[in-house]
Design an enzyme around this catalytic site. Structure first.
Site, PDB file in Angstrom:
ATOM      1  N   PHE B 113       0.854  -1.182   0.000  1.00  0.00           N
ATOM      2  CA  PHE B 113       0.000   0.000   0.000  1.00  0.00           C
ATOM      3  C   PHE B 113       0.894   1.237   0.000  1.00  0.00           C
ATOM      4  O   PHE B 113       2.087   1.142   0.299  1.00  0.00           O
ATOM      5  CB  PHE B 113      -0.892  -0.017   1.249  1.00  0.00           C
ATOM      6  CG  PHE B 113      -2.369  -0.096   0.949  1.00  0.00           C
ATOM      7  CD1 PHE B 113      -2.869  -1.054   0.083  1.00  0.00           C
ATOM      8  CD2 PHE B 113      -3.273   0.788   1.542  1.00  0.00           C
ATOM      9  CE1 PHE B 113      -4.234  -1.133  -0.184  1.00  0.00           C
ATOM     10  CE2 PHE B 113      -4.635   0.711   1.282  1.00  0.00           C
ATOM     11  CZ  PHE B 113      -5.114  -0.237   0.423  1.00  0.00           C
ATOM     12  N   GLN B 226      -7.851  14.653   3.831  1.00  0.00           N
ATOM     13  CA  GLN B 226      -7.124  13.913   2.796  1.00  0.00           C
ATOM     14  C   GLN B 226      -7.889  13.852   1.471  1.00  0.00           C
ATOM     15  O   GLN B 226      -9.075  13.547   1.445  1.00  0.00           O
ATOM     16  CB  GLN B 226      -6.886  12.480   3.273  1.00  0.00           C
ATOM     17  CG  GLN B 226      -6.184  11.610   2.249  1.00  0.00           C
ATOM     18  CD  GLN B 226      -5.669  10.318   2.879  1.00  0.00           C
ATOM     19  OE1 GLN B 226      -6.441   9.384   3.104  1.00  0.00           O
ATOM     20  NE2 GLN B 226      -4.381  10.266   3.157  1.00  0.00           N
ATOM     21  N   HIS B 228      -8.050  11.721  -1.780  1.00  0.00           N
ATOM     22  CA  HIS B 228      -7.613  10.407  -2.269  1.00  0.00           C
ATOM     23  C   HIS B 228      -7.291  10.530  -3.743  1.00  0.00           C
ATOM     24  O   HIS B 228      -8.056  11.152  -4.490  1.00  0.00           O
ATOM     25  CB  HIS B 228      -8.718   9.376  -2.036  1.00  0.00           C
ATOM     26  CG  HIS B 228      -8.260   7.966  -2.206  1.00  0.00           C
ATOM     27  ND1 HIS B 228      -7.912   7.435  -3.427  1.00  0.00           N
ATOM     28  CD2 HIS B 228      -8.077   6.971  -1.301  1.00  0.00           C
ATOM     29  CE1 HIS B 228      -7.547   6.172  -3.261  1.00  0.00           C
ATOM     30  NE2 HIS B 228      -7.635   5.864  -1.986  1.00  0.00           N
ATOM     31  N   LEU B 238     -14.954   5.780  -4.825  1.00  0.00           N
ATOM     32  CA  LEU B 238     -13.533   5.452  -4.719  1.00  0.00           C
ATOM     33  C   LEU B 238     -13.102   4.263  -5.574  1.00  0.00           C
ATOM     34  O   LEU B 238     -13.833   3.295  -5.731  1.00  0.00           O
ATOM     35  CB  LEU B 238     -13.224   5.124  -3.259  1.00  0.00           C
ATOM     36  CG  LEU B 238     -11.742   5.057  -2.915  1.00  0.00           C
ATOM     37  CD1 LEU B 238     -11.183   6.454  -2.762  1.00  0.00           C
ATOM     38  CD2 LEU B 238     -11.510   4.260  -1.646  1.00  0.00           C
ATOM     39  N   GLU B 241      -6.868   2.182  -3.240  1.00  0.00           N
ATOM     40  CA  GLU B 241      -5.419   2.236  -3.369  1.00  0.00           C
ATOM     41  C   GLU B 241      -4.858   0.841  -3.678  1.00  0.00           C
ATOM     42  O   GLU B 241      -3.783   0.689  -4.250  1.00  0.00           O
ATOM     43  CB  GLU B 241      -4.832   2.749  -2.047  1.00  0.00           C
ATOM     44  CG  GLU B 241      -3.343   2.962  -2.081  1.00  0.00           C
ATOM     45  CD  GLU B 241      -2.887   3.869  -0.929  1.00  0.00           C
ATOM     46  OE1 GLU B 241      -3.325   5.034  -0.901  1.00  0.00           O
ATOM     47  OE2 GLU B 241      -2.117   3.411  -0.082  1.00  0.00           O
ATOM     48  N   ARG B 272      -0.428   9.405  -0.105  1.00  0.00           N
ATOM     49  CA  ARG B 272      -1.584   9.938  -0.846  1.00  0.00           C
ATOM     50  C   ARG B 272      -1.487  11.426  -1.152  1.00  0.00           C
ATOM     51  O   ARG B 272      -1.876  11.873  -2.226  1.00  0.00           O
ATOM     52  CB  ARG B 272      -2.870   9.680  -0.060  1.00  0.00           C
ATOM     53  CG  ARG B 272      -3.248   8.235  -0.107  1.00  0.00           C
ATOM     54  CD  ARG B 272      -4.548   7.981   0.595  1.00  0.00           C
ATOM     55  NE  ARG B 272      -4.816   6.551   0.529  1.00  0.00           N
ATOM     56  CZ  ARG B 272      -5.776   5.929   1.200  1.00  0.00           C
ATOM     57  NH1 ARG B 272      -6.560   6.610   1.995  1.00  0.00           N
ATOM     58  NH2 ARG B 272      -5.947   4.634   1.062  1.00  0.00           N
ATOM     59  N   HIS B 336     -11.685  12.744   0.904  1.00  0.00           N
ATOM     60  CA  HIS B 336     -11.832  11.347   1.291  1.00  0.00           C
ATOM     61  C   HIS B 336     -11.855  11.099   2.790  1.00  0.00           C
ATOM     62  O   HIS B 336     -12.658  10.321   3.286  1.00  0.00           O
ATOM     63  CB  HIS B 336     -10.672  10.567   0.667  1.00  0.00           C
ATOM     64  CG  HIS B 336     -10.626   9.122   1.023  1.00  0.00           C
ATOM     65  ND1 HIS B 336     -11.664   8.256   0.745  1.00  0.00           N
ATOM     66  CD2 HIS B 336      -9.666   8.364   1.631  1.00  0.00           C
ATOM     67  CE1 HIS B 336     -11.333   7.034   1.155  1.00  0.00           C
ATOM     68  NE2 HIS B 336     -10.138   7.083   1.719  1.00  0.00           N
ATOM     69  N   ARG B 371      -2.877  10.585   6.312  1.00  0.00           N
ATOM     70  CA  ARG B 371      -3.063   9.198   6.731  1.00  0.00           C
ATOM     71  C   ARG B 371      -2.540   8.232   5.679  1.00  0.00           C
ATOM     72  O   ARG B 371      -2.714   8.460   4.491  1.00  0.00           O
ATOM     73  CB  ARG B 371      -4.545   8.930   6.942  1.00  0.00           C
ATOM     74  CG  ARG B 371      -4.880   7.473   7.047  1.00  0.00           C
ATOM     75  CD  ARG B 371      -6.326   7.253   7.402  1.00  0.00           C
ATOM     76  NE  ARG B 371      -7.242   7.356   6.280  1.00  0.00           N
ATOM     77  CZ  ARG B 371      -7.552   6.327   5.474  1.00  0.00           C
ATOM     78  NH1 ARG B 371      -7.002   5.159   5.632  1.00  0.00           N
ATOM     79  NH2 ARG B 371      -8.431   6.491   4.491  1.00  0.00           N
TER      80      ARG B 371
END
Ligand SMILES: Cc1cc2nc3c(=O)[nH]c(=O)nc-3n(C[C@H](O)[C@H](O)[C@H](O)COP(=O)(O)OP(=O)(O)OC[C@H]3O[C@@H](n4cnc5c(N)ncnc54)[C@H](O)[C@@H]3O)c2cc1C
Ligand code: FES
Lengths: 314, 556
Positions: B113, B226, B228, B238, B241, B272, B336, B371
């Protein structure tokens, strides 16, 4: 595009019974039904009530009947509906009490889900390992497929059996049941199979495939039901009338290539068949009771081959 | 009046995990939620949940990645808790019955990730949130924990500086009810819908943050929102990721993997904030396509896509009309996740006695200024559990105090007034203007002038909101009313975000200013606090807790 909607409305605080209201609204080409009813709520009728949350077919909130079929409003496209049906009719899910407009009381549905003990019951004699329980990835297909279920109740409320037999636990609960039956970490498989095989359980399914057809997530509840039924049969859990009925079907076709409708009830119900006497009498008077002794179909060899082949393919 | 030891507001992952833990100490636990538990937005989480499970990985390296990802704004003591308790929590979820995808040796599979030095994201295809949500709900059924579903909490009851319970509308009956509690845990999720076309559910309206803020608890780091990198253009839904974790490429209009320019080592798997800025730059410099860039998964092959990214394939086909097996998906950065929230300690305690918070509505702070993917689901579990424990311990140690009698009648008056008000604007008009203002002025790249515009706009909306009306005057299942209340929450939070952002004169993590393009540790290595006052938030600041990792330059 300008689209017409007919939507069932009911507000228990003012209405004696449900009625339909027509709306017309301008929408973008790719609008979903959910986007449309949100636009109607914002622009025309603030009282229009429905549930929604994720907008992406994952929370299960927005199930409703769209042109007489249970669907997720956030997945159904207005253009597709108009192309197929010419207009859009929206009603609440069937069988459940309407709270207001398209909002139904889901409690009876949740109670059905609870019936299948939807939680892991590991073998009590085995201590939990320190790390994760190991799972062979080749065994997870059914678990993942059933885990796709978002409990939207589309299948349950469009189920033809549940319509006639409100006690039927229903396709969503049975798919949940299979999720645990198929889970190699679970230690209660036989207990589950027995309880899923009880009256109002898996054998009540009429194999009409309506659930599989309406499922917006590709869960295929009918296949889940077939698989638990099959496993129950293999494990010798055969006390329910449903499975005896299936066995009688099989035996009859195997023996004569025909369905012997006169002996089926006896084989299914055993002595309980006595209770059917009044109906049998009525049927007899109307000439509807078939003759119990049947001649086999001419080409029994073909039938035998079909059985052999299916046996081989299992 | 209903009475419990612990009342949990919210039945997403954080709320249910908290309730399960609290029920180990006291039977008098109830969960209140505005939607049925399985409808909670945690179910939409796709990609996965982090834990250093492999012997080749370690909680320290997970913690370091998290600290670096946070652009050094995360509190390192909290991050150490998060990462060291992660493996135990994942094993516990597994033992509860959570379905995880498996490696060939039967262990829980893990995928790479963004911003992570090791593939440590556990997943179930791309329905990770759904399977954990169901597993926790099913544990709640097994334990017989009482759930009041479709109860919409409208305020906290505070007396003598202590939270004594909540007031909620039972949507099905339409009645306003008071619930007395020795401890209340808020687990109400995020507030990204302050922005237009966020990746969040329509119900993620920051209710708990706003309720706590109004009741006297403090908000922290609200300016860190955040974006995304991969959301669908049409509605912000979405694309996980995990799609990049599995090897997806980001391409610009020239077909270039543009991340080579911005993060040559990590490429698509940079943090991100870095990827979103890169995309926005490509788009603004004219190398986008119709306001988007592309995520290309074709080289992963049909089988991998169908197995590991099945949900996003379906979403791409349904929403964008594109099958990722055959075509790249147009995507763009979208609002996000709220790194900020109700300030808590590592036990979930807020600044208001008797009130706890966990999950996205809380700010512990483990995410700091940005994050890492897979850390939020983890936070809901680790800190949900901890808040459940601490709240139940408090509840078992104090005597039940009285519920402030006037609270219920005051709330009844406020709501009937709103229901009766005749002339004014409907709330959704205001919500749309708020979202529009946030997108225009508080987006990926920020400057003082625009943020100032945003602050002014929000103040105007606040005034207009005081006169807003609802069209549905009924009581039963009145979603026109709940929508209006939710808009009020969003406006509160939009104000705290805009003011916090305007004040912070530096660029850090998701807060990126064109007029102050550098991180400024000297002045700004601190958390922003926002206290409610009738005239809008009063800001304060708090030092970041540091244990092992002094701030260093951050590159990927
Ligand atoms: C599309 C998407 C994908 C994501 N994927 C990942 C991922 O792969 N990995 C990861 O780590 N993170 C991911 N995240 C982030 C993560 O999913 C969320 O931060 C997390 O699930 C939040 O959980 P929660 O329990 O705090 O809140 P939620 O799950 O949002 O639950 C909130 C609960 O509060 C209740 N509630 C709210 N307001 C009220 C009120 N007024 N009265 C009563 N009840 C109320 C709601 O009913 C609900 O039950 C993703 C987020 C999104 C949007
Ligand atoms: S809104 Fe969640 S399934 Fe439709």
């Amino acid at each position: 595009m300008l689209v017409s909607f007919k939507i069932q409305k009911f507000n228990p605080e003012v209405d004696a019974k449900p009625y339909y209201r027509d709306y017309e609204i301008e929408l973008p080409e790719r609008a979903t039904v959910l986007e449309s009813i949100i636009a109607i709520k914002e622009e025309i009728d603030g009282t229009l009530s429905f549930r929604c949350s994720c907008r992406s077919a994952i929370c299960g909130s927005c199930a409703m009947r769209i042109n007489r079929c249970a669907k997720l409003a956030c997945k159904a496209r207005v253009a597709d509906e108009v192309n197929r049906h010419g207009s859009i009719l929206i009603e609440p899910l069937q069988k459940l009490k309407v709270i207001k407009d398209l909002v139904v009381d889901m409690d009876p549905f949740w109670r059905m889900i609870e019936k299948v003990k939807p939680y892991l019951m590991p073998d009590p004699n085995e201590a939990a390992p320190e790390r994760e329980r190991l799972v062979d990835p080749s065994t997870t297909e059914d678990v993942i497929r059933n885990s796709l279920c978002i409990l939207c109740a589309c299948c349950h409320t469009d189920c033809n059996v549940a319509e006639l037999e409100p006690g039927f636990v229903g396709p969503a609960a049975l798919a949940k049941g299979q999720r645990y039956v198929a889970d190699t970490r679970d230690g209660a498989t036989d207990e589950r199979l027995k309880s899923l095989s009880e009256p109002h359980g898996l054998w009540e399914c009429a194999r009409c495939f309506a659930c599989t057809q309406v499922c917006p997530k590709g869960v295929d509840p009918r296949e889940s039901i077939r698989r638990i039924g099959h496993l129950a049969y293999e494990r010798g859990i055969r006390s329910d009338e449903g499975i005896k009925h299936a066995q009688a079907f099989l035996d009859s076709v195997k023996a004569s290539g025909r369905l012997n409708e006169a002996t089926l009830p006896l084989k299914t119900k055993g002595l309980g068949v006595v209770g059917m006497t009044p109906m049998a009498l009525q049927m007899f008077l109307k000439g509807k009771v078939p003759f119990p002794i049947q001649r086999p179909v001419p080409d029994m060899e073909e039938i035998r081959k079909i059985f052999e082949l299916t046996e081989k393919q299992r | 009046m209903l009475e419990y030891d612990v009342v949990v507001v919210g039945a997403g992952l954080a709320g249910m995990r908290a309730a399960i833990e609290a029920s180990k100490k006291t039977a008098k636990v109830a969960v209140l939620t505005k939607v049925h538990p399985v409808r909670s937005h945690s179910g939409a989480a796709q990609g996965g949940i982090n834990a250093a499970l492999s012997p080749a990985d370690s909680p320290e390296s997970h913690a370091f990645d998290t600290v670096k990802g946070s652009d050094y704004l995360g509190d390192q003591d909290a991050i150490e808790v998060l990462c060291s308790e992660a493996p135990g929590d994942i094993i516990e979820l597994e033992h509860m019955g959570t379905v995880f995808s498996r490696a060939s040796d039967g262990r829980i599979a893990q995928r790479p990730f963004g911003g992570a030095g090791f593939p440590r994201t556990c997943y179930a295809s791309d329905i990770t949130g759904l399977v954990i949500l169901h597993a926790l709900y099913e544990q709640m059924l097994k334990l017989g924990i009482k759930v009041y579903d479709e109860w919409f909490v409208t305020s906290l009851a505070v007396d003598d500086g202590v939270c004594r319970g909540i007031i909620a509308i039972d949507l099905k009956s339409g009645k306003l009810e008071a619930v007395k509690a020795k401890a209340v845990i808020l687990a109400t999720g995020g507030c990204a819908p302050v922005f237009h076309n966020s990746s969040n559910a329509l119900i993620s309206t920051g209710d708990g943050m706003s309720l706590a803020y109004r009741a006297g608890a403090t908000l922290m780091d609200m300016e860190f929102l955040q974006f995304h990198p991969t959301t669908l253009k049409a509605n912000g839904v979405l694309i996980t990721e995990g799609a990049r974790g599995e090897g997806g490429y980001l391409l610009n209009a020239l077909g270039e993997r543009f991340m080579a320019k911005y993060a040559p080592n990590k490429m698509e798997l940079a943090s991100r904030d870095v990827v979103s800025r890169a995309e926005q730059t490509e788009i603004e410099e004219g190398r986008g396509i119709d306001g988007c860039v592309l995520i290309d998964l074709r080289h992963l092959g049909a089988q991998k896509i169908k197995e590991r990214l099945m949900q996003i394939r379906e979403l791409a086909m349904d929403i964008a009309g594109v099958d990722p097996i055959e075509q790249p998906i147009p995507i763009r950065p979208g609002a996000h996740y709220s790194m900020g929230g109700i300030k808590t300690d590592v036990h979930g305690a807020t600044m208001l006695k008797g009130l706890y918070a966990a999950g996205e509505c809380a700010c512990v702070s483990v995410h700091g200024a940005n994050r890492l993917g897979g850390n939020s689901l983890l936070e809901t579990i680790v800190f949900g559990r901890r808040a459940g424990r601490a709240a139940s311990e408090l509840a078992c140690s104090v005597a039940g105090a009285s519920f402030p009698e006037a609270a219920l009648s005051d709330e009844e008056r406020r709501i009937s007034e709103l229901l009766k008000r005749e002339k004014g604007e409907r709330a959704h008009v205001l919500r749309k203007e708020l979202q529009e203002a946030a997108n225009t002025n508080l987006g990926i790249f920020r400057v003082a002038k625009k943020m100032q515009n945003c602050v002014e706009k929000v103040r105007e909306l606040k005034e207009r909101y005081a006169r807003a009306i609802v069209q549905d005057r009924g009581r039963i299942f009145n979603t026109d009313l709940t929508n209006a209340l939710q808009t009020g929450y969003l406006i509160d939070l939009g104000e705290a975000m805009a003011l916090g952002a305007l004040a912070r004169e530096e660029s850090r993590g998701a807060h990126s200013r064109l007029d102050f393009p550098k991180r400024d540790d000297e002045k700004w290595l601190k958390h922003t606090l926002a206290y409610w006052t009738p005239n809008g938030p009063r800001l304060g600041y708090l030092d970041v807790t540091m244990t092992k990792w002094p701030p260093a330059e951050r590159s990927y």
